[in-house]
Design a protein around this motif. Structure first.
Motif, PDB file in Angstrom:
ATOM      1  N   LEU A   2       0.668  -1.290   0.039  1.00 54.70           N
ATOM      2  CA  LEU A   2      -0.024   0.054  -0.161  1.00 54.70           C
ATOM      3  C   LEU A   2       0.854   1.391   0.147  1.00 54.70           C
ATOM      4  CD1 LEU A   2      -2.591   1.301   0.104  1.00 54.70           C
ATOM      5  CD2 LEU A   2      -2.717   0.969   2.750  1.00 54.70           C
ATOM      6  N   PHE A   3       1.787   1.238   0.785  1.00 57.80           N
ATOM      7  CA  PHE A   3       2.857   2.430   0.729  1.00 57.80           C
ATOM      8  C   PHE A   3       3.433   2.750  -0.571  1.00 57.80           C
ATOM      9  CE2 PHE A   3       7.369   3.815   1.012  1.00 57.80           C
ATOM     10  CZ  PHE A   3       7.151   4.920   1.801  1.00 57.80           C
ATOM     11  N   PHE A   4       3.685   1.629  -1.204  1.00 54.06           N
ATOM     12  CA  PHE A   4       4.286   2.216  -2.562  1.00 54.06           C
ATOM     13  C   PHE A   4       3.218   2.328  -3.831  1.00 54.06           C
ATOM     14  CE2 PHE A   4       7.568  -0.603  -0.742  1.00 54.06           C
ATOM     15  CZ  PHE A   4       8.510   0.213  -1.067  1.00 54.06           C
ATOM     16  N   ILE A   5       1.982   1.897  -3.614  1.00 52.77           N
ATOM     17  CA  ILE A   5       1.089   2.161  -4.284  1.00 52.77           C
ATOM     18  C   ILE A   5       0.357   3.553  -4.232  1.00 52.77           C
ATOM     19  CG2 ILE A   5      -1.537   1.839  -4.850  1.00 52.77           C
ATOM     20  CD1 ILE A   5      -0.993  -1.096  -4.412  1.00 52.77           C
ATOM     21  N   LEU A   6       0.626   4.122  -2.862  1.00 49.46           N
ATOM     22  CA  LEU A   6       0.143   5.554  -2.594  1.00 49.46           C
ATOM     23  C   LEU A   6       1.411   6.392  -2.990  1.00 49.46           C
ATOM     24  CD1 LEU A   6      -1.460   5.013   0.948  1.00 49.46           C
ATOM     25  CD2 LEU A   6      -2.710   5.635  -1.115  1.00 49.46           C
ATOM     26  N   THR A   7       2.586   6.043  -2.502  1.00 49.92           N
ATOM     27  CA  THR A   7       3.683   7.318  -2.862  1.00 49.92           C
ATOM     28  C   THR A   7       3.957   7.382  -4.362  1.00 49.92           C
ATOM     29  OG1 THR A   7       5.141   5.477  -2.097  1.00 49.92           O
ATOM     30  CG2 THR A   7       4.386   7.032  -0.203  1.00 49.92           C
ATOM     31  N   LEU A   8       4.129   5.942  -4.764  1.00 49.63           N
ATOM     32  CA  LEU A   8       4.398   6.061  -6.359  1.00 49.63           C
ATOM     33  C   LEU A   8       3.468   6.674  -7.384  1.00 49.63           C
ATOM     34  CD1 LEU A   8       6.570   2.705  -6.505  1.00 49.63           C
ATOM     35  CD2 LEU A   8       7.336   5.022  -6.556  1.00 49.63           C
ATOM     36  N   GLY A   9       2.189   6.121  -6.794  1.00 44.39           N
ATOM     37  CA  GLY A   9       1.143   6.763  -7.924  1.00 44.39           C
ATOM     38  C   GLY A   9       0.862   8.337  -7.519  1.00 44.39           C
ATOM     39  N   GLY A  60      -2.856  13.506  -7.008  1.00 45.00           N
ATOM     40  CA  GLY A  60      -1.601  13.186  -6.419  1.00 45.00           C
ATOM     41  C   GLY A  60      -1.559  13.265  -5.017  1.00 45.00           C
ATOM     42  N   ASN A  61      -2.148  14.358  -4.799  1.00 45.97           N
ATOM     43  CA  ASN A  61      -2.477  14.726  -3.248  1.00 45.97           C
ATOM     44  C   ASN A  61      -3.104  13.873  -2.304  1.00 45.97           C
ATOM     45  OD1 ASN A  61      -1.004  17.436  -2.614  1.00 45.97           O
ATOM     46  ND2 ASN A  61      -2.621  18.408  -4.009  1.00 45.97           N
ATOM     47  N   VAL A  62      -4.244  13.280  -3.104  1.00 45.05           N
ATOM     48  CA  VAL A  62      -5.021  12.215  -2.474  1.00 45.05           C
ATOM     49  C   VAL A  62      -4.150  11.128  -1.722  1.00 45.05           C
ATOM     50  CG1 VAL A  62      -6.889  10.420  -2.532  1.00 45.05           C
ATOM     51  CG2 VAL A  62      -7.135  12.572  -3.603  1.00 45.05           C
ATOM     52  N   GLY A  63      -3.171  10.667  -2.851  1.00 44.68           N
ATOM     53  CA  GLY A  63      -2.208   9.542  -2.502  1.00 44.68           C
ATOM     54  C   GLY A  63      -1.293   9.983  -1.482  1.00 44.68           C
ATOM     55  N   ASN A  64      -0.821  11.204  -1.689  1.00 43.68           N
ATOM     56  CA  ASN A  64       0.170  11.853  -0.640  1.00 43.68           C
ATOM     57  C   ASN A  64      -0.265  12.218   0.834  1.00 43.68           C
ATOM     58  OD1 ASN A  64       2.893  13.236  -0.161  1.00 43.68           O
ATOM     59  ND2 ASN A  64       1.893  14.976  -0.093  1.00 43.68           N
ATOM     60  N   SER A 119      13.508  -0.366   2.994  1.00 45.43           N
ATOM     61  CA  SER A 119      13.885  -1.273   3.950  1.00 45.43           C
ATOM     62  C   SER A 119      13.165  -0.815   5.256  1.00 45.43           C
ATOM     63  CB  SER A 119      15.328  -1.499   4.107  1.00 45.43           C
ATOM     64  OG  SER A 119      15.800  -0.268   4.321  1.00 45.43           O
ATOM     65  N   GLU A 120      12.773   0.536   5.338  1.00 48.06           N
ATOM     66  CA  GLU A 120      12.337   1.008   6.944  1.00 48.06           C
ATOM     67  C   GLU A 120      10.645   1.239   7.047  1.00 48.06           C
ATOM     68  OE1 GLU A 120      14.609   1.629   9.199  1.00 48.06           O
ATOM     69  OE2 GLU A 120      16.220   0.764   7.829  1.00 48.06           O
ATOM     70  N   VAL A 121      10.050   0.451   5.971  1.00 48.43           N
ATOM     71  CA  VAL A 121       8.802   0.943   5.766  1.00 48.43           C
ATOM     72  C   VAL A 121       7.784   0.603   7.253  1.00 48.43           C
ATOM     73  CG1 VAL A 121       6.451   0.474   4.655  1.00 48.43           C
ATOM     74  CG2 VAL A 121       8.596   0.825   3.371  1.00 48.43           C
ATOM     75  N   GLY A 122       8.161  -0.469   7.831  1.00 47.94           N
ATOM     76  CA  GLY A 122       7.413  -0.977   8.928  1.00 47.94           C
ATOM     77  C   GLY A 122       8.183  -0.439  10.227  1.00 47.94           C
ATOM     78  N   GLU A 123       8.590   0.766  10.140  1.00 49.78           N
ATOM     79  CA  GLU A 123       9.362   1.306  11.373  1.00 49.78           C
ATOM     80  C   GLU A 123       8.048   1.822  12.186  1.00 49.78           C
ATOM     81  OE1 GLU A 123      11.827   4.324  10.130  1.00 49.78           O
ATOM     82  OE2 GLU A 123       9.990   5.872   9.919  1.00 49.78           O
TER      83      GLU A 123
END
Length: 290
Positions: A2-9, A60-64, A119-123
């Motif tokens: 989900l992190f990559f879908i939101l940020t990359l999108g 983009g703002n929605v995802g951001n 590598s730090e997504v789950g912090e």
């Protein structure tokens, strides 16, 4: 995932949106004029290209904003460095614009930085400090508006104000999101009054609208290859700093390396005036030879 879908999108939408909005403002032929603001505003509001860019940026703002509510700022904001990376790649693919060694190095730095960041997504989430937030916002706002007197170039002052205000709006939004998550949100009049009375809500609106206005001003009288990467770099660095100074987010060595690579890559995207002049001269000579 989900992190990559939101940020990359969001990064893809911002890349296309900025290019189209800049194109729409430039095509209107009007320059920012504070003595005749209505004429300038109407000029780009009647541009279909500008509205397409605006719509993509809004998406983009929605995802951001969703990503910032769910993850730490120091994780989300480095991904925004993909904006100039994608702009350069799209320019090469669709507009046949050349990519020199400096831009290739910038792309490699940013992509390597994002690999470290993944590598730090789950912090663990950070904890905010409201007095530190107020001081942080006040100092950076003062710097943003003082930049118009410090720097002679209008596009430098416009870009600093644009990037700083976008960055601060992200910081204020994150602060509000932390409180909303902690207390929960109910659909009631008391809940509405609670948020209306919160100074951070008005500060968020003021910084975002200021950034939006200076974006259009910067697009009208600045170089896209300077304004977009410079303001994007500032807009990414400020929330990252807030992550350390305001929200006490963890900063392990891998994240520090990631941020350093992203900032280095973003700075390499900024075209100097001499580079822009040389590019313009080459283009003019090419047209003359034809």
């Amino acid at each position: 995932m989900l992190f990559f879908i939101l940020t990359l999108g969001a990064a893809v939408c911002f890349a296309f949106g900025n290019v189209l909005a800049k194109s729409g403002v430039a095509k209107s032929g009007e320059k920012a004029d504070f003595h005749h603001p209505i004429r300038f505003i109407v000029s780009f509001l009647t541009s279909k290209r500008w509205w397409t860019g605006f719509s993509l940026s809004a998406l983009g703002n929605v995802g951001n904003y969703t990503a910032m509510a769910l993850y730490n700022l120091s994780l989300v904001k480095p991904i925004s460095a993909l904006n100039p990376v994608l702009t350069a790649i799209f320019g090469r693919l669709f507009l046949k614009e050349p990519i020199n060694r400096r831009v290739v190095t910038a792309i490699v730095c940013v992509l390597c930085g994002l690999l470290f960041a993944s590598s730090e997504v789950g912090e663990d989430p950070g904890v905010q400090n409201i007095p530190a937030l107020c001081i942080f916002v006040g100092i950076l706002l003062a710097f943003a508006f003082a930049s118009h007197f410090i720097f002679r170039s209008p596009e430098v002052g416009d870009s600093i104000t644009m990037g700083t205000c976008y960055g601060l709006s992200d910081v204020l939004y994150k602060s509000l999101a932390i409180d909303a998550t902690a207390k929960g949100i109910e659909l009631s009049a008391d809940e509405l009054l609670y948020w209306i009375a919160d100074v951070r809500v008005w500060a968020f609106a003021a910084t975002y609208l200021t950034a939006f206005v200076f974006t259009q001003v910067a697009f009208s009288r600045g170089r896209a290859l300077f304004v977009i990467p410079f303001s994007a770099a500032i807009g990414a660095v400020i929330p990252i700093l807030a992550g350390a100074l305001v929200f006490a987010e963890p900063f392990p060595p891998t994240k520090i390396v990631s941020i350093a690579l992203v900032i280095l890559g973003s700075s390499l995207f900024i075209a100097s005036p001499r580079q822009m002049i040389q590019k313009t001269l080459k283009r003019n000579m090419s047209h003359a030879n034809k």
